[in-house]
Design an enzyme around this catalytic site. Structure first.
Site, PDB file in Angstrom:
ATOM      1  N   ASP A  10       0.977  -1.345   0.089  1.00  0.00           N
ATOM      2  CA  ASP A  10      -0.129  -0.150  -0.012  1.00  0.00           C
ATOM      3  C   ASP A  10       1.067   1.224   0.077  1.00  0.00           C
ATOM      4  O   ASP A  10       2.041   1.009   0.253  1.00  0.00           O
ATOM      5  CB  ASP A  10      -0.900  -0.121   1.286  1.00  0.00           C
ATOM      6  N   LEU A  11       0.414   2.457  -0.256  1.00  0.00           N
ATOM      7  CA  LEU A  11       1.314   3.620  -0.279  1.00  0.00           C
ATOM      8  C   LEU A  11       1.217   4.714   0.875  1.00  0.00           C
ATOM      9  O   LEU A  11       2.078   4.524   1.727  1.00  0.00           O
ATOM     10  CB  LEU A  11       0.987   4.304  -1.649  1.00  0.00           C
ATOM     11  N   ASP A  12      -0.217   5.055   0.846  1.00  0.00           N
ATOM     12  CA  ASP A  12      -0.497   6.147   2.048  1.00  0.00           C
ATOM     13  C   ASP A  12      -0.114   5.444   3.263  1.00  0.00           C
ATOM     14  O   ASP A  12      -1.257   4.646   3.564  1.00  0.00           O
ATOM     15  CB  ASP A  12      -1.853   6.658   1.666  1.00  0.00           C
ATOM     16  N   THR A  18       1.518   9.966   3.567  1.00  0.00           N
ATOM     17  CA  THR A  18       0.659  10.970   3.080  1.00  0.00           C
ATOM     18  C   THR A  18      -0.875  10.613   3.990  1.00  0.00           C
ATOM     19  O   THR A  18      -1.756  11.517   3.486  1.00  0.00           O
ATOM     20  CB  THR A  18       0.541  10.491   1.691  1.00  0.00           C
ATOM     21  N   LYS A  46      -9.301   5.098   5.996  1.00  0.00           N
ATOM     22  CA  LYS A  46      -7.894   4.587   5.418  1.00  0.00           C
ATOM     23  C   LYS A  46      -8.131   3.497   4.444  1.00  0.00           C
ATOM     24  O   LYS A  46      -8.737   2.620   4.756  1.00  0.00           O
ATOM     25  CB  LYS A  46      -6.804   4.190   6.617  1.00  0.00           C
ATOM     26  N   SER A 115      -2.397   0.700  -4.404  1.00  0.00           N
ATOM     27  CA  SER A 115      -2.855   1.890  -3.732  1.00  0.00           C
ATOM     28  C   SER A 115      -4.248   2.257  -4.415  1.00  0.00           C
ATOM     29  O   SER A 115      -4.553   2.378  -5.600  1.00  0.00           O
ATOM     30  CB  SER A 115      -1.957   3.081  -3.570  1.00  0.00           C
ATOM     31  N   ALA A 116      -5.151   2.657  -3.439  1.00  0.00           N
ATOM     32  CA  ALA A 116      -6.572   3.157  -3.774  1.00  0.00           C
ATOM     33  C   ALA A 116      -6.421   4.629  -4.464  1.00  0.00           C
ATOM     34  O   ALA A 116      -7.315   5.024  -5.130  1.00  0.00           O
ATOM     35  CB  ALA A 116      -7.310   3.067  -2.390  1.00  0.00           C
ATOM     36  N   LYS A 146     -10.919  -1.515  -2.060  1.00  0.00           N
ATOM     37  CA  LYS A 146     -10.612  -2.222  -0.555  1.00  0.00           C
ATOM     38  C   LYS A 146     -11.689  -2.055   0.328  1.00  0.00           C
ATOM     39  O   LYS A 146     -12.426  -0.872   0.370  1.00  0.00           O
ATOM     40  CB  LYS A 146      -9.468  -1.780   0.038  1.00  0.00           C
ATOM     41  N   GLU A 170      -0.025  -3.182   4.677  1.00  0.00           N
ATOM     42  CA  GLU A 170      -1.198  -2.291   4.695  1.00  0.00           C
ATOM     43  C   GLU A 170      -1.106  -1.468   6.049  1.00  0.00           C
ATOM     44  O   GLU A 170      -0.706  -2.094   7.157  1.00  0.00           O
ATOM     45  CB  GLU A 170      -2.351  -2.815   4.640  1.00  0.00           C
ATOM     46  N   ASP A 171      -1.464  -0.345   5.948  1.00  0.00           N
ATOM     47  CA  ASP A 171      -1.753   0.350   7.178  1.00  0.00           C
ATOM     48  C   ASP A 171      -3.255   0.426   7.469  1.00  0.00           C
ATOM     49  O   ASP A 171      -3.467   0.968   8.782  1.00  0.00           O
ATOM     50  CB  ASP A 171      -1.301   1.808   7.304  1.00  0.00           C
TER      51      ASP A 171
HETATM   52  C1  BG6 Z   1      -6.036   5.614  -0.027  1.00  0.00           C
HETATM   53  C2  BG6 Z   1      -6.035   6.391   1.095  1.00  0.00           C
HETATM   54  O1  BG6 Z   1      -4.715   4.993  -0.198  1.00  0.00           O
HETATM   55  O2  BG6 Z   1      -6.537   6.391  -1.206  1.00  0.00           O
HETATM   56  C3  BG6 Z   1      -7.310   7.214   1.465  1.00  0.00           C
HETATM   57  O3  BG6 Z   1      -5.811   5.519   2.276  1.00  0.00           O
HETATM   58  C4  BG6 Z   1      -7.602   7.938   0.009  1.00  0.00           C
HETATM   59  O4  BG6 Z   1      -7.387   7.888   2.620  1.00  0.00           O
HETATM   60  C5  BG6 Z   1      -7.717   7.028  -1.060  1.00  0.00           C
HETATM   61  O5  BG6 Z   1      -8.948   8.426   0.277  1.00  0.00           O
HETATM   62  C6  BG6 Z   1      -8.108   7.539  -2.185  1.00  0.00           C
HETATM   63  O6  BG6 Z   1      -7.294   8.597  -2.615  1.00  0.00           O
HETATM   64  P1  BG6 Z   1      -7.205   9.788  -3.823  1.00  0.00           P
HETATM   65  O7  BG6 Z   1      -5.805  10.362  -3.703  1.00  0.00           O
HETATM   66  O8  BG6 Z   1      -7.491   8.890  -5.062  1.00  0.00           O
HETATM   67  O9  BG6 Z   1      -8.257  10.697  -3.544  1.00  0.00           O
HETATM   68 MG    MG Z   2      -2.817   3.043   3.705  1.00  0.00          MG
END
Ligand code: BG6
Ligand code: MG
Length: 218
Positions: A10-12, A18, A46, A115-116, A146, A170-171
């Protein structure tokens, strides 16, 4: 010999902090519509996509929002988020992540990103790590977000691997659920209570290599 062939990140909140910037941008949005939004609320968001997150926040309001209003709010949140991540640089990679990447490469594992976030390509580019990944999932084309397993399965498929051959990191509770639903082994980074479905939970990424990856390989 380990059965694992890939590690899918996962990224964020895993590779860089982030997750905190997403929180700040959502909190600002929530206040703009007269709703409170705290860290406990944020924990539930998250890993959750932009529009689903927005719906979660707007559900706390007595007002009904039209689709154009929702689009405008989602756009504003993203503008605020992009402003917050504008100065991200390689120094924002969390401790232990680069060591994990180096070890995975040396061991011949594939490295994937699940990453989402639609901002993921921009973030990994700012961090200077886009070359690390053998495959980066495109959140925009994944049918179910997810906690559905789709994004992790998309990466495994790109690698021609079974779920059992992949470790996910993942976090987010939703992310750990997604990893397990994909038949993968999960490393959770954060609170043990929130991430209780994970096979291994680490308080921070600092221990990812020694107490996470190496511990699972045995
Ligand atoms: C996920 C984050 O990685 O991406 C969420 O954990 C975030 O907090 C989601 O809402 C969507 O991100 P973005 O940048 O497409 O709005
Ligand atoms: Mg995350």
């Amino acid at each position: 010999m380990s059965c694992f062939r890939a590690c899918i990140f996962d990224l964020d909140g895993v590779i860089t902090d982030t997750a905190h910037y997403h929180f700040l941008a959502w909190q600002r949005l929530a206040r703009s519509v007269g709703v409170e939004f705290d860290l406990a609320d944020n924990d539930q968001l998250k890993g959750v996509g932009r529009m689903e997150s927005l719906e979660f926040i707007l559900a706390k309001s007595a007002r009904v929002f039209s689709d154009p209003e929702k689009d405008a709010l989602a756009h504003q949140k993203n503008e605020d988020y992009k402003e917050l991540i504008r100065e991200i640089s390689p120094k924002d990679i969390l401790p232990g992540i680069q060591e994990a990447f180096d070890w995975l490469k040396a061991e011949g594992w594939k490295i994937g990103l699940a990453s989402a976030s639609r901002n993921a390509p921009q973030v990994i580019s700012s961090l200077g790590i886009e070359g690390v990944f053998d495959y980066v999932a495109d959140a925009g084309v994944i049918p179910n977000g997810k906690p559905a397993p789709d994004i992790f399965l998309d990466v495994a498929e790109a690698f021609g691997l079974r779920g059992s051959e992949c470790i996910g990191v993942e976090d987010a509770a939703a992310g750990v659920t997604a990893i397990k639903a994909a038949g993968m082994t999960a490393i959770g980074v954060g609170g043990a209570e929130t991430l209780r479905e994970a096979d291994v939970v680490l308080p921070t990424t600092e221990m990812l290599l020694e107490n996470g990856l190496k511990a699972l390989v045995g």
